[in-house]
Design a protein around this motif. Sequence first.
Motif, PDB file in Angstrom:
ATOM      1  N   VAL A 275      11.328   3.133   3.134  1.00  0.00           N
ATOM      2  CA  VAL A 275      10.821   4.052   2.219  1.00  0.00           C
ATOM      3  C   VAL A 275      10.691   6.082   2.739  1.00  0.00           C
ATOM      4  O   VAL A 275      10.482   5.514   4.008  1.00  0.00           O
ATOM      5  CB  VAL A 275       9.416   3.629   2.473  1.00  0.00           C
ATOM      6  N   ASN A 276      10.524   6.263   2.296  1.00  0.00           N
ATOM      7  CA  ASN A 276      10.186   7.630   2.695  1.00  0.00           C
ATOM      8  C   ASN A 276       9.556   8.551   2.076  1.00  0.00           C
ATOM      9  O   ASN A 276       8.913   9.339   0.922  1.00  0.00           O
ATOM     10  CB  ASN A 276      11.619   8.695   1.535  1.00  0.00           C
ATOM     11  N   PRO A 277       7.925   8.288   2.855  1.00  0.00           N
ATOM     12  CA  PRO A 277       6.714   9.335   2.209  1.00  0.00           C
ATOM     13  C   PRO A 277       6.786  10.748   2.723  1.00  0.00           C
ATOM     14  O   PRO A 277       6.926  10.812   3.635  1.00  0.00           O
ATOM     15  CB  PRO A 277       5.241   8.490   2.533  1.00  0.00           C
ATOM     16  N   ASN A 278       6.914  11.276   1.816  1.00  0.00           N
ATOM     17  CA  ASN A 278       6.891  12.971   2.546  1.00  0.00           C
ATOM     18  C   ASN A 278       5.722  13.807   1.254  1.00  0.00           C
ATOM     19  O   ASN A 278       5.336  13.445   0.110  1.00  0.00           O
ATOM     20  CB  ASN A 278       8.007  13.344   1.673  1.00  0.00           C
ATOM     21  N   LEU A 279       5.033  14.997   2.124  1.00  0.00           N
ATOM     22  CA  LEU A 279       4.129  15.066   1.677  1.00  0.00           C
ATOM     23  C   LEU A 279       4.237  16.626   2.010  1.00  0.00           C
ATOM     24  O   LEU A 279       4.615  16.690   3.042  1.00  0.00           O
ATOM     25  CB  LEU A 279       2.395  14.644   1.964  1.00  0.00           C
ATOM     26  N   SER A 343       5.988  12.098  -2.250  1.00  0.00           N
ATOM     27  CA  SER A 343       6.499  11.004  -2.930  1.00  0.00           C
ATOM     28  C   SER A 343       6.997  10.294  -1.939  1.00  0.00           C
ATOM     29  O   SER A 343       6.161   9.808  -0.632  1.00  0.00           O
ATOM     30  CB  SER A 343       7.710  11.793  -3.336  1.00  0.00           C
ATOM     31  N   ALA A 344       7.490   9.188  -2.931  1.00  0.00           N
ATOM     32  CA  ALA A 344       7.339   8.362  -1.635  1.00  0.00           C
ATOM     33  C   ALA A 344       8.524   6.800  -2.515  1.00  0.00           C
ATOM     34  O   ALA A 344       8.663   5.821  -2.680  1.00  0.00           O
ATOM     35  CB  ALA A 344       6.215   6.545  -1.495  1.00  0.00           C
ATOM     36  N   ASN A 345       9.947   7.593  -1.793  1.00  0.00           N
ATOM     37  CA  ASN A 345      11.345   7.037  -2.463  1.00  0.00           C
ATOM     38  C   ASN A 345      11.658   5.647  -1.944  1.00  0.00           C
ATOM     39  O   ASN A 345      11.854   6.012  -0.648  1.00  0.00           O
ATOM     40  CB  ASN A 345      12.669   7.966  -2.201  1.00  0.00           C
ATOM     41  N   VAL A 346      11.835   4.573  -2.727  1.00  0.00           N
ATOM     42  CA  VAL A 346      12.517   3.497  -2.060  1.00  0.00           C
ATOM     43  C   VAL A 346      13.857   3.488  -2.274  1.00  0.00           C
ATOM     44  O   VAL A 346      14.540   3.377  -2.896  1.00  0.00           O
ATOM     45  CB  VAL A 346      12.041   2.654  -2.718  1.00  0.00           C
ATOM     46  N   ARG A 347      14.543   2.371  -1.230  1.00  0.00           N
ATOM     47  CA  ARG A 347      15.568   2.288  -1.289  1.00  0.00           C
ATOM     48  C   ARG A 347      15.598   0.710  -0.442  1.00  0.00           C
ATOM     49  O   ARG A 347      14.971   0.170   0.420  1.00  0.00           O
ATOM     50  CB  ARG A 347      16.888   3.086  -0.190  1.00  0.00           C
ATOM     51  N   ASP A 385      14.552   4.562  -6.004  1.00  0.00           N
ATOM     52  CA  ASP A 385      14.067   4.641  -6.938  1.00  0.00           C
ATOM     53  C   ASP A 385      13.093   5.309  -6.183  1.00  0.00           C
ATOM     54  O   ASP A 385      12.600   5.954  -4.909  1.00  0.00           O
ATOM     55  CB  ASP A 385      13.278   3.021  -6.885  1.00  0.00           C
ATOM     56  N   ASN A 386      13.977   7.052  -6.656  1.00  0.00           N
ATOM     57  CA  ASN A 386      12.716   7.752  -6.297  1.00  0.00           C
ATOM     58  C   ASN A 386      11.616   7.597  -6.980  1.00  0.00           C
ATOM     59  O   ASN A 386      11.340   8.131  -8.266  1.00  0.00           O
ATOM     60  CB  ASN A 386      13.614   9.325  -6.748  1.00  0.00           C
TER      61      ASN A 386
END
Length: 523
Positions: A275-279, A343-347, A385-386
């Motif tokens: 998970v990539n949480p970014n702000l 964002s909170a992209n998922v792989r 899932d972006n």
Amino acid sequence: LEVIKSPEAKTTEGSVGGTVNLRTIRPLALSDTLASVRVQAEKSSLSTDSATPRLSGTFGDNWETDAGKFGMVISGSYTESDNSAFRPRLDRDNLTTCSNGSTTCPAGASHFLGVQFLNQVQVNQEYETTNIASSFEFAPNDDVKFYFDAVINEQQRRQESSRVQFSNVSQLNGQSDGDDGLWSNFTDFETYDLGTLPGANGSQDLGDILAVTQGTFTPQQNDGTGGRGAPFMRVSMDSGARETDTNLFRLGSEFTLTDALSGKVEVSKTKSETVNPNLSLTLNFINPNSDRDGTRDENGTPVIFDLRDGIAFGINFEDQYAPTPNQLLDPANYVMDNGGTYSANVRENEEDTFRTDFTYYVDEIESITSVDFGYRYNKRTSLRDNISASAGGTSNFDNSLNGAYVADILTTIPDTLGDGTGSDLFVSGVLQFDPEAAVDAQSFVNTVNAGITASGVTQSPMSTDLASSQSAYFDIEETSNAFYAQVNFEHGIFRGNAGLRYVKTDFESTSFENEYVDADTTN
């Protein structure tokens, strides 16, 4: 370490250039107790954190019991790392023309290269990794062995970065206020030889040009000259993380059925999720000592720069319009810039496998040593899932969120850039959104929206509905069944094998694609 460059029939399919089989320590193969411990720590003078630990240990042994022989190997590690990078940027590609008395230039020059895009970037990345690898084996007798392996890995990378940008300075290069006052004061230049340009009739000398190396910018004032109040100081927070959890579990048995036939049965599961949480959000500094032009959510802050020994710039506290250090630390002197993203992209990747492998040793046929045969089932899935949302914003001062309403999530930018670049001239002592608090993006967004509500401004709240990007989405599933048989032979100095592997693969995928319609199509 087993490296297979030429695949055999029994080699698992899917490799491109070869197969590497890493064989780790097996508990029942240990002849003595295995034990090790390592403790380390690291302290960086450029880090804002205390010393970071690096711990690791391993224990392995086996024992004879009434039920059989039992062995285990357990290895673990924990590591933290704190890394900083300093990236000041100042461009000198703004061609300034000396004409009509509206610019001041070096004596005798018609053009010079001015500065623009002053950007001070300080990147801080923190890493935290936890690993556990374990193996357990049990052999009730010499003909049967059971084993269980588990590998657990947790990785987290957090970015806590700041950016200080002075914008719209290009319009001030050499400009005066029309009353013998200068919005810029350049005191030193260097000469660049532009070289020659080859051509059919010989080379053309391009001459040289002056480029500014030292000077100051004073904020434009709202005195009717049309200036907007540049240079504008904006302080941005870039907060993000990469959180990856990976697990591998394997359960199996090795056995001997007869003197000629042995086999192996194994089931395994591997799963990895990232998970990539970014702000990212920006504050505009409203200098209380400089006039604002109209209702815009920005106004000028004086700048000083010196490029004679690297890139160095900061706030010019000698300027008549300079803010005080206390004013720079006052949340009420900042407003939220228009817009932002989080964002909170998922792989997700997962693999389930079942396999059986058998070996039959041949004594009856000369030169043929053994026959290998088996079956493998494999199911593999991959999801991307972006997910992102945009933050609301406005460029109107009266409708922008004031920093006083979100003071609890503001903090000063790090002050170690000078230590990293070796310069005494840099921006420090200014406020930004706290990147450490923003790692929990949802809670952070709720705090910002609460501030917008409490302040009564018309700035749109940040969206709390994260939406998938259809163009970047895919979900893939691949299922395969494989059968193989392989004959191994050896005669004199020659040895080799011949075999057949049959693989049947089912593939399913879900994704989105854009449909383009011809402009001439009426339907």
